[in-house]
Design an enzyme around this catalytic site. Structure first.
Site, PDB file in Angstrom:
ATOM      1  CB  THR A 167      -0.946   0.028   1.206  1.00 11.87           C
ATOM      2  OG1 THR A 167      -0.173   0.052   2.414  1.00 11.87           O
ATOM      3  CG2 THR A 167      -1.853  -1.197   1.219  1.00 11.87           C
ATOM      4  NE  ARG A 196      -4.566   6.043  -3.171  1.00 18.36           N
ATOM      5  CZ  ARG A 196      -4.353   5.173  -4.131  1.00 18.36           C
ATOM      6  NH1 ARG A 196      -3.102   4.863  -4.462  1.00 18.36           N
ATOM      7  NH2 ARG A 196      -5.362   4.603  -4.780  1.00 18.36           N
ATOM      8  CG  ASP A 249      -5.667  -5.006  14.944  1.00 19.16           C
ATOM      9  OD1 ASP A 249      -5.731  -6.183  14.534  1.00 19.16           O
ATOM     10  OD2 ASP A 249      -5.171  -4.685  16.038  1.00 19.16           O
ATOM     11  CB  SER A 265       1.536  -0.104  17.180  1.00 26.13           C
ATOM     12  OG  SER A 265       2.224   0.701  16.266  1.00 26.13           O
ATOM     13  NE  ARG A 292       1.569   4.992  12.692  1.00 23.36           N
ATOM     14  CZ  ARG A 292       0.858   3.871  12.657  1.00 23.36           C
ATOM     15  NH1 ARG A 292       1.457   2.702  12.544  1.00 23.36           N
ATOM     16  NH2 ARG A 292      -0.440   3.918  12.730  1.00 23.36           N
ATOM     17  CG  ASP A 294     -12.311  -2.880  13.766  1.00 21.02           C
ATOM     18  OD1 ASP A 294     -12.863  -3.127  14.851  1.00 21.02           O
ATOM     19  OD2 ASP A 294     -12.676  -3.399  12.691  1.00 21.02           O
TER      20      ASP A 294
END
Length: 377
Positions: free
Chosen positions: A59, A61, A86, A117, A190, A366
């Site tokens: 991916t 973006r 997730d 994370s 993160r 989520d």
């Protein structure tokens, strides 16, 4: 003799074909930014040994994976594998649910490999498989091994509706207040991996807030003093979706999403057999459907992959910072309910509604941020 099947599979399970073709959706920015490196070093050799051929889609973006699975012909792959946190699986699930053939495509097995994370779903599946609590590369290895074995089973999916008309599909949980604040406020850390949540928790404890709103729910088991919920004997429990009422044959448009049979419109009061929480000041509200809130947070020890149940936790105003910290420390081992904290309430439910009094505080689904507004699911 075949070895006994692991209990987490339940009565309904499938086996991936061999050879197997997998589409791997990978976010190279997730977590500490090592997802691609870890996939190549840890996962790919295991999959090659197991005769699983991979097509890797990286991916570039936000919403890239959502668009990919929504628009692509997915028939060439036997399984979809998400190597990220997730949040990317949330994108994939909602992309799949926007397809006209969603009902068939959602039968295609999904796999989560922890590259983020929090990695809550990966930690939950590792827990259900009976493995020891592990993190980082050990958790990744365990999840890759489950994929190599090729066994798959059903998982609950919760339909959420918002006052602004959004329909979202969630596999992990919905939150408002302290837990969501930690999740979103710690995004800037993160690169620290799972340690970002520890730092975020300490920062949010320092500025502990109270949120006002009304919380209602349909208990999974009738509570004392409430009438039992009317049950339709024809309501099936399929694909982990307890309570889905099938319309008469020929009346549902092709590709139409399943009806929210347990819910009335948000503009109407909740049904009389629902419970309305008397308190209207909360530190946090969290509805979780799997066992883990994060790699090191066993929030709902009783949860199973497809138990048809939403595990609702709410923390009433008035709890001290010290007591709140003790709860989160105990959650690492799933013993937070043993503390008998008077401010914490846990109830298994079939549906819930949350109506904030003002658009204050962060909501998450989520782990992804959501505008603060009335929500039910």
């Amino acid at each position: 003799l075949s070895p006994p099947l692991p209990p987490w599979l339940g009565d309904s399970y499938g086996v991936l074909p061999r050879p197997c073709r997998a589409l791997v959706l990978l976010n190279p920015q997730s977590g500490a930014g090592r997802a691609l490196e870890d996939f190549q070093a840890v996962v790919q050799p295991m999959l090659a040994e197991a005769d699983i051929a991979t097509t890797v889609f990286i991916t570039e973006r936000p919403h890239h994976a959502h668009e990919k699975v929504r628009d692509e012909d997915l028939s060439q792959w036997d399984t979809l594998v998400v190597m990220a946190g997730d949040g990317l699986l949330y994108e994939v699930v909602n992309g799949l649910m926007e397809r006209p053939d969603w009902e068939d495509i959602m039968k295609k097995p999904l796999c989560i490999l922890p590259g983020g994370s929090g990695n809550a779903l990966a930690a939950s599946i590792n827990h259900y498989a009976g493995n020891d609590h592990v993190a980082k590369k050990k958790l990744l290895t365990n999840c890759a091994f489950i994929l190599c074995k090729g066994l798959h089973t059903q998982m609950d999916l919760v339909s959420l509706s918002t006052a602004s008309g959004k329909r979202l599909f969630s596999f992990l949980g919905f939150g408002w207040g302290f837990i969501s604040d930690v999740d979103i406020d710690s995004e800037k850390y993160r690169r620290l991996g799972n340690a970002r949540f520890t730092l975020g928790t300490l920062q949010c404890l320092a500025k502990l807030r109270v949120y006002q709103g009304r919380l209602s729910y349909l208990p999974a088991v009738p509570e004392q003093g409430t009438a039992p919920a009317p049950r339709d004997s024809h309501v099936p429990v399929t694909n982990g979706q307890a309570g889905r009422i099938l319309p008469p044959a020929g009346t549902e448009a092709a590709g139409a999403l399943p009806a929210d049979s347990l819910l009335v419109p948000l503009c109407q009061p909740v049904p009389t057999h629902w419970t309305v929480v008397p308190e209207e000041e909360f530190v946090t509200v969290y509805a979780i459907y799997q066992s883990h809130l994060g790699t090191n947070l066993l929030m709902a020890p009783a949860a199973r992959l497809h138990d048809g149940c939403i595990h609702l936790f709410y923390l009433k105003a008035g709890i001290s910072r010290v007591a709140l910290l003790k709860l989160f420390l105990a959650m690492a081992g799933g013993t937070h309910l043993d503390l008998n904290c008077p401010h914490l309430r846990y109830v298994p439910v079939r549906a819930f509604r949350l109506e904030p009094r003002a658009a204050a505080g962060i909501m998450t689904v989520d782990g992804e941020a959501l505008a603060c507004e009335p929500v039910q699911g």
